[in-house]
Design an enzyme around this catalytic site. Structure first.
Site, mmCIF file in Angstrom:
data_model
loop_
_atom_site.group_PDB
_atom_site.id
_atom_site.type_symbol
_atom_site.label_atom_id
_atom_site.label_comp_id
_atom_site.label_asym_id
_atom_site.label_seq_id
_atom_site.Cartn_x
_atom_site.Cartn_y
_atom_site.Cartn_z
ATOM 1 N N CYS A 95 38.312 38.553 39.756
ATOM 2 C CA CYS A 95 38.925 38.186 38.429
ATOM 3 C C CYS A 95 40.445 37.545 39.714
ATOM 4 C CB CYS A 95 39.409 39.838 38.249
ATOM 5 S SG CYS A 95 37.804 39.859 36.918
ATOM 6 N N HIS A 347 39.816 35.427 29.051
ATOM 7 C CA HIS A 347 40.104 35.832 30.757
ATOM 8 C C HIS A 347 38.882 35.162 31.527
ATOM 9 C CE1 HIS A 347 40.047 37.883 34.488
ATOM 10 N NE2 HIS A 347 38.681 38.794 34.622
ATOM 11 N N CYS A 378 42.903 44.008 37.159
ATOM 12 C CA CYS A 378 41.791 44.608 38.059
ATOM 13 C C CYS A 378 41.138 44.073 38.560
ATOM 14 C CB CYS A 378 41.485 46.143 36.539
ATOM 15 S SG CYS A 378 40.301 45.257 35.553
#
Length: 401
Positions: A95, A347, A378
């Site tokens: 991510c 996302h 995160c």
């Protein structure tokens, strides 16, 4: 050896984010074309930048295969029309891919080796579902190095709820509802669109133009959120409503040394103060931003009270709430994600870090009363990343917005 150079964020853009899958607007669009579109849009907005002076192009993707493979930073640079003399490479930190790309390019600029660089990310989760094509080493489980569901992000988020009972599902749902409402208000005020690059798309309806995020649900209610299924465990607390979805999209940003910005007449939107990455237990990866932020603040010589705006990636509402609780920040604190976040806009894994930077930069422009802001997220397999930025428009006498 070169002296440390000032590092500035010049500008950043992104494509609208789409729903992953064959019903999503980018199903017939290649991943590399998405990031090329972002780079072209970025350079068109900054015509003063001589393309042959760009020192490197770092593009992140989590699944580096198919239309996200082949050293994406290099192929995207060529496809975007940059001179063949401009190199490029791919990067992967799940991510935090685009955030890591920006951090690594900033490090090279700070060390005096680069003057100008492009950093960004792309994830086409429709073409490349999370974890597709990977072959985790059997030692992870046989030697109990990680829990069985450490790679199931929703399961790791459920564990944060387990560990911190005060982080209730109702708080998560309220936070998710606020994200949808803040994003809808930001769209209504034209704030998010200013950094979007339209993308031509082909769907069953024919050719069209993607100009806004596909996944927003401004009609969301608390009652509706409360009734959603909990896919990761029976009677769980993580739902499709209080987590980010599966998305497609790309981002790109220009970073420069302070000297290069002056040379080319660029007006930086942010100045980098510090960055840090940290590791935590993979089973509770969502708390990663806490140690990453502590490290970044320590490097910057700042405290959490110095931060005027927090752009947190909303992978899961509970994950942002765990950060806020740790620092004693109220659930409705207006400093956190003033224009909403990933729960509303999406996302697309490796691209999201630069989306956070774009939004912080745009808010800095409006908020001369704020001196420092952070972008934080995160990361799968138990990590966190945080970058601390300073507002070049800061004015001590400015009234609080």
């Amino acid at each position: 050896m070169a002296d440390q150079a000032e590092v500035v964020f010049v500008d950043g853009v992104r494509t609208p984010f789409g729903k992953a899958g064959d019903k999503g607007m980018y199903w017939n669009t290649r991943a590399d074309d998405l990031v090329v579109k972002a780079i072209v849009g970025l350079l068109e907005r900054n015509p003063n930048i001589p393309k042959d002076r760009i020192d490197d192009v770092a593009i992140a993707a989590t699944t580096q295969t198919g239309d996200q493979g082949l050293t994406l930073g290099r192929t995207a640079a060529i496809l975007a029309g940059l001179p063949k003399t401009v190199p490029g490479f791919s990067i992967d930190r799940m991510c935090a891919g685009a955030m890591t790309a920006a951090a690594m390019m900033s490090g090279s600029i700070g060390f005096g080796m680069y003057d100008l660089a492009i950093a960004g990310g792309v994830e086409h989760m429709g073409h490349h579902p999370m974890g597709s094509g990977v072959d985790p080493n059997p030692r992870f489980l046989s030697e109990r190095l990680v829990g069985e569901d450490a790679l199931v992000m929703g399961a790791t988020a459920e564990r944060i709820h387990d560990r911190f009972p005060q982080l209730t599902k109702e708080r998560s749902d309220r936070f998710a509802l606020a994200s949808q409402q803040k994003t809808a208000a930001a769209y209504a005020a034209g704030k998010i669109q200013q950094d979007l690059v339209p993308v031509a798309i082909r769907t069953e309806q024919g050719w069209g133009l993607a100009t806004r995020d596909e996944v927003m649900r401004p009609e969301t209610t608390l009652e509706g959120l409360a009734a959603l299924k909990t896919p990761f465990r029976p009677h769980g607390r993580i739902t499709a409503g209080n987590a980010s979805g599966l998305n497609d999209g790309a981002t790109a940003a220009i970073l420069a040394s302070g000297a290069a910005a002056k040379e080319f007449g660029l007006s930086p939107k942010m100045k980098l103060v510090s960055y840090a990455f940290a590791g935590v237990d993979p089973e509770i990866m969502g708390i990663g931003p806490i140690p990453a932020t502590e490290k970044a603040l320590r490097k910057a010589g700042l405290s959490i009270d110095d931060i005027g705006i927090f752009e947190m990636n909303e992978a899961f509402a509970v994950q942002v709430l765990s950060f806020m609780d740790h620092y004693g920040i109220a659930d409705e604190d207006p400093r956190v994600n003033p224009w909403g976040g990933a729960i509303a806009v999406g996302h697309p894994l490796a691209s999201s870090g630069v989306r956070l930077m774009n939004q912080l930069a745009s808010q800095f422009t409006e908020r001369p009363d704020v001196r420092y802001g952070i972008t934080s997220m995160c990361v799968g397999l138990g990590q966190g990343g945080t970058m601390v930025w300073e507002n070049p428009n800061y004015d001590k006498k400015a009234k609080k917005a």
